[in-house]
Design an enzyme around this catalytic site. Structure first.
Site, PDB file in Angstrom:
ATOM      1  N   GLU A 245      79.128 121.239  18.975  1.00 22.33           N
ATOM      2  CA  GLU A 245      77.936 121.671  18.233  1.00 22.33           C
ATOM      3  C   GLU A 245      77.501 120.480  17.387  1.00 22.33           C
ATOM      4  O   GLU A 245      78.236 120.040  16.504  1.00 22.33           O
ATOM      5  CB  GLU A 245      78.259 122.871  17.343  1.00 22.33           C
ATOM      6  CG  GLU A 245      77.066 123.351  16.528  1.00 22.33           C
ATOM      7  CD  GLU A 245      77.446 124.384  15.490  1.00 22.33           C
ATOM      8  OE1 GLU A 245      76.871 124.350  14.374  1.00 22.33           O
ATOM      9  OE2 GLU A 245      78.326 125.221  15.769  1.00 22.33           O
ATOM     10  N   CYS A 282      74.662 125.223   9.402  1.00 18.06           N
ATOM     11  CA  CYS A 282      74.162 124.685  10.668  1.00 18.06           C
ATOM     12  C   CYS A 282      72.939 125.431  11.165  1.00 18.06           C
ATOM     13  O   CYS A 282      72.194 124.914  12.002  1.00 18.06           O
ATOM     14  CB  CYS A 282      75.265 124.725  11.729  1.00 18.06           C
ATOM     15  SG  CYS A 282      76.015 126.354  11.935  1.00 18.06           S
TER      16      CYS A 282
END
Length: 509
Positions: A245, A282
């Site tokens: 990620e 995030c």
């Protein structure tokens, strides 16, 4: 590789607190990986795996006070946030234990021979097996949920894969404490301590991804760091899966009708989402498309009022603080970019929240304004004012992949009137999670969750949150014509383990 001390640092002052460990040498990385590799057999029994995961959750919960205190000292995220994150982490471990007990993740499929088929079908029996040692690279912003005992570790252990964790330098002391808890839990079930390895240091992270006994890797962090590791994983003599990620802008579209209907509420909601955790999520909304005109003006005013009332906060470390201040300044200096609430340095060690505005026409073509299409980690968002639907669509067409994409619709649009469905279709190719009339911050741990998206959000199509995260660490294997006496218990006709399976085309539960 010379060993260097690893210090616990107070982000509120930038001062070293105590020496926690030393950076791992190449030999120490090798030792950790080999110990994990030797622990594979202890995880073969699913009953042992699920019991280990539940005991780990219980012991982490029992050590809550010590762990939260250590985490707050190293991250400044605050006891309330950290207590909730630890609870989420424990829930996640127990959820994976339930998945292990159920056994559906093994995807057992059995076909008996069928000579009448064209071509004939032999005896085939398929299920999934663990890949081997998984390298886990901890995240800075989630010291529990995406770190030593986080989703990558929990899902890998559930799959039957030992792990070696590369600790994040922002919380090395906490990493040591959590690793100790996990190893103590392992010991109660006869699992060797090497099942959870822990190493510190930048070079150790490189040694780890290149180690021949590492079979897969999970990463949460920056585009730069993640891409370097991804490339290293692909360049190995035997390439391995790298589930990374990396970064996400998390665009939001506010329709004109939605802005006219509830501008104040949307503005306040956006402020809460973009400043949550000092903007260190995030899934923080980093670019918001807002209509020009009175309705959009009302939303911007509401956002201005709410962000202006937000107190300055501490970022995870001073490097991030410096990057945030520099990144905001570079964006604010672009021609015709305005700062209704100026983000930046809030004090010697803090940052203040704010946002920038720009006309959608500036983002129509490649050029200097492309910087606004890149993630800026911290409490800032970019509000893009669009004149019509075509301008909004033009901006969306230039966006890279994201973890999330959000649209705020009016009540009529949500009921099927107008362009609601069309906007969802425009957003779907951009993200792994598409939200309607909500905010992306907050990723529920649930069976249907997907936390991933097109590159650069992630480097694979998998999720790092939710039950299907276990699939990253498994590979299918099929046995053809194997006698019953030689088959794994999971693939025998009498199903001694009581697994859900597809047997001769029929689903059995």
């Amino acid at each position: 590789m010379a060993a260097a001390p690893v210090w616990s640092v107070d982000p509120r002052t930038g001062k070293q607190r105590e020496q926690v460990a030393v950076e791992a040498t190449a030999q120490e990385v090798d030792t950790a990986v080999r110990a994990a590799h030797e622990a594979r057999g202890a995880l073969a029994d699913r009953t042992v795996r699920s019991a280990f995961l539940r005991t780990a959750a219980d012991k982490l919960q029992a050590a809550k006070d010590q762990l939260v205190e250590a985490a707050d000292a190293e991250t400044a995220l605050g006891p309330v946030r950290l207590t909730g994150e630890l609870a989420r982490t424990c829930y996640q471990l127990r959820a994976f234990a339930d998945i292990v007990d159920e056994g559906a993740f093994l995807d057992v499929v059995i076909n008996h021979p069928d000579d009448t088929a064209t071509p004939p079908i032999p005896d085939l029996r398929r299920y999934k097996v663990p890949l081997g040692v998984v390298a886990v690279y901890s995240a800075s912003n989630f010291p529990f949920a995406f770190s030593v005992a986080g989703g990558d570790t929990a899902s890998a252990l559930a799959a039957g894969c030992p792990v070696v964790v590369k600790a994040h330098p922002d919380h090395p002391g906490l990493s040591e404490l959590v690793a100790h808890v996990l190893r103590t839990a392992a010991a109660e079930h006869g699992v060797p301590a090497g099942v959870v390895g822990l190493v510190h240091g930048f070079e150790a992270g490189i040694e780890l991804i290149e180690h021949p006994l590492v079979a897969a890797a999970g990463f949460t962090g920056s585009v730069k760091g993640g891409r370097a590791l991804f490339d290293a994983a692909a360049a190995r003599p035997v390439p391995i899966p790298f589930h990374g990620e990396l970064g996400s802008l998390n665009p939001v579209v506010v329709t004109e009708a939605a802005a006219a209907e509830r501008a104040e509420a949307i503005g306040a909601g956006l402020a809460g989402s973009m400043t949550l955790g000092v903007g260190q999520f995030c899934v923080k909304p980093g670019l918001v498309l807002v209509p020009s005109g009175a309705a959009g003006d009302g939303l911007v005013k509401s956002l201005t009022d709410a962000v202006s009332d937000t107190e300055a906060g501490v970022l995870l470390d001073h490097r991030m603080r410096d990057n945030f201040i520099a990144g905001v300044a570079e964006r604010a200096q672009l021609p015709e970019v305005e700062s209704p609430v100026t983000p930046g340095a809030g004090g010697e060690h803090t940052v203040s929240a704010g946002f920038l505005t720009v006309a959608a026409s500036k983002l129509a073509e490649e050029g200097a304004y492309d910087l606004l299409l890149e993630e800026c980690f911290g409490p800032v968002t970019v509000v893009v004012r669009y004149e019509d639907e075509a301008e909004a669509t033009g901006v969306l067409s230039r966006l890279p992949g994201n973890l999330t994409a959000t649209v705020h619709l009016s009540a009529e649009e949500a009921a099927g009137e107008g362009r609601g469905a069309e906007i969802l279709q425009e957003l779907t190719p951009l993200a792994g999670r598409v939200l309607v009339n909500g905010w992306p911050t907050g990723v529920a741990v649930a069976p249907a969750q997907h936390h991933g998206g097109p590159y650069p959000a992630t480097t694979s199509t998998s999720t790092s949150v939710g039950g299907t995260a276990v699939e990253r660490w498994l590979r299918p294997v099929v046995y053809q014509g194997a006698p019953q006496a030689l088959l794994p218990a999971e693939l025998r006709d009498d199903n001694p383990l009581g697994l859900p399976r597809r047997f001769n085309g029929r689903l059995e539960r």
